[in-house]
Design an enzyme around this catalytic site. Structure first.
Site, mmCIF file in Angstrom:
data_model
loop_
_atom_site.group_PDB
_atom_site.id
_atom_site.type_symbol
_atom_site.label_atom_id
_atom_site.label_comp_id
_atom_site.label_asym_id
_atom_site.label_seq_id
_atom_site.Cartn_x
_atom_site.Cartn_y
_atom_site.Cartn_z
ATOM 1 N N HIS A 11 0.816 -1.219 0.000
ATOM 2 C CA HIS A 11 0.000 0.000 0.000
ATOM 3 C C HIS A 11 0.851 1.271 0.000
ATOM 4 O O HIS A 11 0.342 2.355 -0.285
ATOM 5 C CB HIS A 11 -0.984 -0.008 1.182
ATOM 6 N N SER A 18 4.876 2.153 8.100
ATOM 7 C CA SER A 18 4.487 1.034 7.240
ATOM 8 C C SER A 18 5.644 0.606 6.347
ATOM 9 O O SER A 18 6.245 1.435 5.648
ATOM 10 C CB SER A 18 3.297 1.422 6.355
ATOM 11 N N GLY A 45 3.585 6.183 8.522
ATOM 12 C CA GLY A 45 4.945 6.361 8.015
ATOM 13 C C GLY A 45 5.856 5.213 8.397
ATOM 14 O O GLY A 45 6.899 5.004 7.782
ATOM 15 N N ASP A 84 -0.059 -7.790 1.315
ATOM 16 C CA ASP A 84 0.271 -6.366 1.376
ATOM 17 C C ASP A 84 1.781 -6.152 1.427
ATOM 18 O O ASP A 84 2.283 -5.285 2.137
ATOM 19 C CB ASP A 84 -0.405 -5.676 2.564
#
Length: 507
Positions: free
Chosen positions: A113, A224, A222, A145
């Site tokens: 993502h 991630s 942030g 993901d």
């Protein structure tokens, strides 16, 4: 506020002693870390009058600092720009540099993502030394993901992989990344839980393989794609989501375990896609204690089968409706999502031992797994078929058959049928709300003798549901001017329901 700092001090002391003595079975010693990251402490620096430099608090603090210094050069800040109908959108996140396994070059692991719908120069990677580079190639896997970026430089420090399977609840970890764009941030916490599944966490709502590590190490927007690091400075997870009422850290963060990350990484780099195995069953997402009691279980455990898809590994292994899958490949199955992860991580074409609970007795079967993409392609074609059908007809998956001309003018000729009800449905393994006409007997002279069989259910005629013999007769009367009728028939095999459309032609 007067008592706050003594309490913080005492807590810090206890934590540090635990960190130094018992956090991991075999953490790197200070000497080993010193060899990797030389200490830059100032020998002239005055020692605290309250705590000598050899105190557990000082030692634990220095140990954490060395771990952070060892891992920080491998962590990157990622900034992307993608186009949407509303204009350009910026996305920021983190990533970690790793080596390829069996391949040359270096790669960055991050979240899908973070970099989705972005390519080439629209993805900027800020390194520890201040350089900004762009990826040469990108692979994505929406089911976890995860995304992999290939980079063209080699003069950077990759991180080493750790083993997430060896983590226990309570083990200390560091979360690293760029929360709110603040690069090279490090937070400390513990593993709060393992095997978190069925989470609805923004983009995680479409994630198939959910097996998150939960941590209270501060994870914020942030972070991630950044790594979760153990006390040896190794990657044991990729930070991916938070549960928050405020939009920031509330002490509940989730990371993809390194075992799953490495599997996806190796598949993407080697094949360009992730090959996943599948069983071919539909599982009960609301398996309750009431259902468990009906199936002679003392508690809810394992994964309950509510449908077996025809021509799949499960159907070939003769799995049935209401089977409880207790064990897969020697591993106890906790729930349906745990089973999905176990199957997905198993190589295609492997023969796996499966332990079932069937009618209160344990049954052992061998299942040869197949490629999930075959099932995905079948489902795609079925959806296309459904969309092309006229409104008012059932949207269940279909196959098609056409039988030969017959001299019979009554489609029911040679059939014995009975209206379905909840009692019959339950006894025969259907859902209690199953409707239609149950086929009780098929004469060899029937025009449908080579098409239908016992336990099949005629659900619709000419797109009209039929719940009784009278309904059936009415539809036949209303369509007597038509030369052909379409019958929707369920194959009626408990746990392996499959629908087909049969074209019956009048004489």
């Amino acid at each position: 506020m007067k008592n706050r700092y003594p309490l913080v001090f005492v807590f810090g002391l206890v934590v540090s002693v635990s960190l130094w003595n018992t956090c991991f079975d075999s953490p790197l010693s200070s000497n080993q870390l010193e060899a990797k990251v030389p200490s830059q402490s100032n020998p002239r620096q005055a020692h605290s009058p309250l705590l000598p430099s050899t105190s557990p608090l000082h030692e634990g603090s220095r140990h954490l600092a060395k771990i952070a210094k060892l891992a920080t050069p491998s962590v990157v800040h990622i900034q992307c720009e993608r186009q949407t109908p509303r204009g350009a959108v910026e996305e920021t996140g983190s990533g970690v540099i790793v080596r390829g396994e069996g391949t040359s070059g270096l790669y960055i692991v991050t979240n899908r993502h973070v970099v989705r719908d972005s390519e080439g120069t629209s993805i900027s990677i800020s390194l520890h030394d201040g350089r900004v580079i762009h990826p040469q190639q990108k692979w994505e896997d929406k089911d976890t993901d995860l995304a992999i970026l290939k980079i063209g430089i080699t003069d950077v420090t990759p991180a080493d992989w750790g083993d997430s399977d060896k983590l226990d609840i309570g083990h200390m970890v560091l979360a690293m990344g760029s929360p709110f764009g603040l690069s090279e941030s490090v937070t400390l916490g513990i593993i709060s839980a393992k095997g978190r599944r069925s989470l609805q966490l923004g983009s995680g709502s479409e994630v198939l393989n959910q097996n998150f590590l939960q941590t209270d190490a501060a994870i914020n927007p942030g972070n991630s794609g950044g790594p979760l690091i153990d006390l040896e400075g190794k990657i044991i997870g990729i930070n991916t989501a938070i549960a928050s009422n405020s939009g920031g850290n509330d002490g509940i963060g989730f990371s993809i375990p390194s075992k799953l990350v490495r599997h996806v990484f190796n598949q993407l780099v080697k094949y360009g896609q992730v090959y996943r195995a599948y069983l071919g069953v539909q599982l009960d997402p609301e398996f309750s204690i009431a259902t468990a009691g009906r199936l002679k279980m003392d508690r809810v455990r394992g994964a309950r089968v509510v449908k077996v898809i025809s021509n799949t590994p499960a159907s070939r292994a003769n799995l049935k409706y209401d089977d409880i899958i207790l064990s897969f490949g020697g591993i106890d199955v906790l729930d349906q999502n745990h089973l999905i992860n176990l199957v997905s991580l198993t190589p295609i074409d492997n023969r796996v031992s499966v332990v079932l609970l069937r009618s209160g007795r344990k049954v052992n079967v061998m299942v040869e797994l197949a490629n999930r993409r075959i099932l995905d392609e079948l489902e795609r074609k079925q959806k296309e078929t459904q969309q092309s059908r006229r409104p008012g007809t059932s949207a269940a998956p279909m196959s098609f058959q056409k039988i030969k001309n017959t001299t019979a003018n009554d489609v029911l000729s040679g059939l014995q049928v009975h209206a379905m009800n909840a009692d019959l449905a339950t006894q025969l393994g259907f859902e209690a709300n199953q409707t239609g006409l149950l086929i009780m007997d098929v004469d060899q002279q029937s025009s449908l003798s080579n098409v239908v069989k016992l336990y099949d259910v005629i659900e619709e005629v000419a797109g009209t549901p039929v719940n009784s013999l009278n309904d059936f007769r009415q539809v036949l009367e209303q369509t007597k001017s038509l030369d052909s009728l379409v019958l929707k028939i369920s194959n009626g095999k408990p746990g392996q329901t499959h629908h087909q459309l049969v074209i019956w032609k009048r004489n």
